[in-house]
Motif scaffolding. Structure first.
Motif, mmCIF file in Angstrom:
data_model
loop_
_atom_site.group_PDB
_atom_site.id
_atom_site.type_symbol
_atom_site.label_atom_id
_atom_site.label_comp_id
_atom_site.label_asym_id
_atom_site.label_seq_id
_atom_site.Cartn_x
_atom_site.Cartn_y
_atom_site.Cartn_z
ATOM 1 N N VAL A 55 63.910 -8.783 15.311
ATOM 2 C CA VAL A 55 63.982 -10.168 15.779
ATOM 3 C C VAL A 55 65.240 -10.815 15.229
ATOM 4 C CG1 VAL A 55 62.864 -12.430 15.710
ATOM 5 C CG2 VAL A 55 61.480 -10.362 15.943
ATOM 6 N N GLU A 56 65.947 -11.542 16.077
ATOM 7 C CA GLU A 56 67.111 -12.303 15.642
ATOM 8 C C GLU A 56 67.172 -13.602 16.431
ATOM 9 O OE1 GLU A 56 71.991 -12.011 15.456
ATOM 10 O OE2 GLU A 56 70.799 -10.191 15.496
ATOM 11 N N GLU A 57 66.825 -14.691 15.762
ATOM 12 C CA GLU A 57 66.826 -16.023 16.367
ATOM 13 C C GLU A 57 65.955 -16.030 17.625
ATOM 14 O OE1 GLU A 57 70.963 -16.909 16.835
ATOM 15 O OE2 GLU A 57 71.253 -17.337 14.704
ATOM 16 N N THR A 58 66.531 -16.246 18.801
ATOM 17 C CA THR A 58 65.740 -16.409 20.022
ATOM 18 C C THR A 58 65.641 -15.123 20.848
ATOM 19 O OG1 THR A 58 67.685 -17.190 21.245
ATOM 20 C CG2 THR A 58 66.295 -18.849 20.176
ATOM 21 N N THR A 59 66.038 -14.004 20.281
ATOM 22 C CA THR A 59 65.938 -12.734 20.998
ATOM 23 C C THR A 59 65.197 -11.710 20.143
ATOM 24 O OG1 THR A 59 68.082 -11.977 20.165
ATOM 25 C CG2 THR A 59 68.070 -13.141 22.281
ATOM 26 N N ALA A 60 64.673 -10.691 20.814
ATOM 27 C CA ALA A 60 63.968 -9.622 20.107
ATOM 28 C C ALA A 60 64.084 -8.340 20.915
ATOM 29 C CB ALA A 60 62.500 -9.989 19.896
ATOM 30 N N ASN A 61 63.921 -7.225 20.226
ATOM 31 C CA ASN A 61 63.922 -5.928 20.898
ATOM 32 C C ASN A 61 62.800 -5.078 20.323
ATOM 33 O OD1 ASN A 61 64.897 -2.839 20.778
ATOM 34 N ND2 ASN A 61 65.653 -3.798 22.640
ATOM 35 N N ALA A 62 62.096 -4.386 21.210
ATOM 36 C CA ALA A 62 61.027 -3.481 20.793
ATOM 37 C C ALA A 62 61.377 -2.065 21.227
ATOM 38 C CB ALA A 62 59.699 -3.896 21.411
ATOM 39 N N GLN A 63 61.148 -1.122 20.327
ATOM 40 C CA GLN A 63 61.353 0.287 20.618
ATOM 41 C C GLN A 63 60.000 0.990 20.577
ATOM 42 O OE1 GLN A 63 64.527 2.078 20.962
ATOM 43 N NE2 GLN A 63 65.383 0.021 21.245
ATOM 44 N N VAL A 64 59.746 1.812 21.583
ATOM 45 C CA VAL A 64 58.522 2.619 21.626
ATOM 46 C C VAL A 64 58.917 4.084 21.701
ATOM 47 C CG1 VAL A 64 56.371 3.099 22.840
ATOM 48 C CG2 VAL A 64 57.296 0.772 22.831
ATOM 49 N N PHE A 65 58.561 4.834 20.667
ATOM 50 C CA PHE A 65 58.768 6.286 20.647
ATOM 51 C C PHE A 65 57.438 6.940 20.995
ATOM 52 C CE2 PHE A 65 62.562 6.713 17.468
ATOM 53 C CZ PHE A 65 63.310 5.870 18.278
ATOM 54 N N GLN A 66 57.406 7.681 22.077
ATOM 55 C CA GLN A 66 56.179 8.367 22.481
ATOM 56 C C GLN A 66 56.253 9.835 22.046
ATOM 57 O OE1 GLN A 66 55.842 7.743 26.715
ATOM 58 N NE2 GLN A 66 55.014 5.688 26.470
ATOM 59 N N VAL A 67 55.428 10.202 21.092
ATOM 60 C CA VAL A 67 55.352 11.582 20.617
ATOM 61 C C VAL A 67 54.127 12.228 21.249
ATOM 62 C CG1 VAL A 67 55.166 13.091 18.604
ATOM 63 C CG2 VAL A 67 56.429 10.932 18.438
ATOM 64 N N ARG A 68 54.372 13.339 21.949
ATOM 65 C CA ARG A 68 53.282 14.032 22.624
ATOM 66 C C ARG A 68 53.316 15.517 22.253
ATOM 67 N NH1 ARG A 68 52.400 9.524 22.791
ATOM 68 N NH2 ARG A 68 51.887 8.148 24.560
ATOM 69 N N ASP A 69 52.217 15.997 21.701
ATOM 70 C CA ASP A 69 52.112 17.398 21.277
ATOM 71 C C ASP A 69 53.252 17.802 20.352
ATOM 72 O OD1 ASP A 69 49.793 17.760 22.824
ATOM 73 O OD2 ASP A 69 50.992 18.155 24.616
ATOM 74 N N GLY A 70 53.592 16.909 19.428
ATOM 75 C CA GLY A 70 54.603 17.210 18.428
ATOM 76 C C GLY A 70 56.033 17.069 18.896
ATOM 77 N N VAL A 71 56.252 16.558 20.113
ATOM 78 C CA VAL A 71 57.598 16.419 20.669
ATOM 79 C C VAL A 71 57.856 14.953 21.004
ATOM 80 C CG1 VAL A 71 59.142 17.056 22.561
ATOM 81 C CG2 VAL A 71 57.576 18.745 21.620
ATOM 82 N N GLU A 74 59.535 10.599 24.911
ATOM 83 C CA GLU A 74 60.225 9.488 25.578
ATOM 84 C C GLU A 74 60.505 8.379 24.581
ATOM 85 O OE1 GLU A 74 59.770 6.611 29.568
ATOM 86 O OE2 GLU A 74 58.213 8.072 29.043
ATOM 87 N N ARG A 75 61.621 7.698 24.793
ATOM 88 C CA ARG A 75 61.950 6.506 24.005
ATOM 89 C C ARG A 75 62.207 5.358 24.955
ATOM 90 N NH1 ARG A 75 66.269 3.527 22.435
ATOM 91 N NH2 ARG A 75 67.740 4.843 23.547
ATOM 92 N N GLN A 76 61.520 4.231 24.744
ATOM 93 C CA GLN A 76 61.662 3.069 25.607
ATOM 94 C C GLN A 76 62.191 1.887 24.789
ATOM 95 O OE1 GLN A 76 57.473 3.157 26.903
ATOM 96 N NE2 GLN A 76 58.222 3.421 28.993
ATOM 97 N N SER A 77 63.009 1.064 25.438
ATOM 98 C CA SER A 77 63.594 -0.106 24.785
ATOM 99 C C SER A 77 63.296 -1.342 25.633
ATOM 100 C CB SER A 77 65.109 0.076 24.628
ATOM 101 O OG SER A 77 65.701 -1.067 24.041
ATOM 102 N N PHE A 78 62.833 -2.416 24.984
ATOM 103 C CA PHE A 78 62.463 -3.640 25.686
ATOM 104 C C PHE A 78 63.139 -4.837 25.028
ATOM 105 C CE2 PHE A 78 59.032 -0.604 26.122
ATOM 106 C CZ PHE A 78 58.698 -0.667 27.463
ATOM 107 N N TYR A 79 63.872 -5.629 25.815
ATOM 108 C CA TYR A 79 64.444 -6.879 25.322
ATOM 109 C C TYR A 79 63.485 -8.010 25.657
ATOM 110 C CZ TYR A 79 68.852 -4.440 24.620
ATOM 111 O OH TYR A 79 69.819 -3.576 24.183
#
Length: 210
Positions: A55-71, A74-79
């Motif tokens: 988080v920085e002032e009026t903006t934010a970013n979320a990262q989602v790392f999806q680990v499936r069967d040890g791998v 996918e990596r997702q980024s959301f503003y």
């Protein structure tokens, strides 16, 4: 497998069977990509989502790392807009609620940062209801889980920094365009407001005040 593919690719290239060499090359790249994602995920993590928010002032970013069967599948980024300037814990809690309200599936393990430590039980109850089964929300403190969470957190901060640079570049381009217009029209001043910035005295020095 990697050594075998390298040998077959080299043999095909020496025989000038370039199409076959290209096939072996693509397979080799796929194997290396898989091993890299498995290395990032670590050996102790089977299936989980890793979530980090910056988080920085009026903006934010979320990262989602999806680990499936040890791998790391996918990596997702959301503003996100954060006009109320809420803290990391509040933004993370709201993001998780919105993200999993639309997700096709919810893993049994979700790894989060310490900012939501006091919200873990509430999140578990809400996600378990949505999943129709138990969900563990864990603040990872050690090992591969913590390492991956910290990596996601660094990615979120980096994404925010890159977004800030892009926004500043666009604003400066608008300022330069207005200044160029004033110069072409021979205007000493051209009061105008662009996205929260007051620009005046464009015939001489450029004054930008928030």
């Amino acid at each position: 497998i990697e050594r075998d593919l390298e040998r077959k690719m080299s043999d095909a290239a020496q025989r000038e069977a370039f199409e076959a060499a290209a096939v072996y090359r693509d397979r080799l790249e796929a194997v290396r990509s898989l091993m890299q994602r498995r290395s990032v995920a670590g050996e102790s993590l089977d299936t989980a989502d890793v979530i980090a928010v910056a988080v920085e002032e009026t903006t934010a970013n979320a990262q989602v790392f999806q680990v499936r069967d040890g791998v790391l599948a996918e990596r997702q980024s959301f503003y996100m807009a954060n006009e109320a300037e809420r803290d990391e814990g509040e933004v993370t809690e709201e993001f998780i609620a919105q993200y999993y309200s639309a997700a096709h599936s919810i893993p049994r393990l979700i790894i989060v940062g310490p900012a939501v430590r006091d919200r873990v039980e509430l999140l578990e109850e809400a996600l378990a209801t949505r999943r129709g089964g138990p969900v563990e929300v864990r603040v990872a403190e050690r090992g591969d889980k913590r390492r991956l969470r910290e990596l996601a957190a660094r990615n979120a901060k980096l994404a925010l920094g890159q977004d800030k640079l892009r926004r500043e570049r666009r604003r400066q381009q608008r300022v330069d365009a207005v200044a160029a217009l004033a110069d072409v029209l021979g205007l000493e001043t051209l009061p105008i407001r662009i996205e929260g910035f007051d620009i005046s005295n464009l015939g001489g020095e450029h004054t930008v005040a928030s």
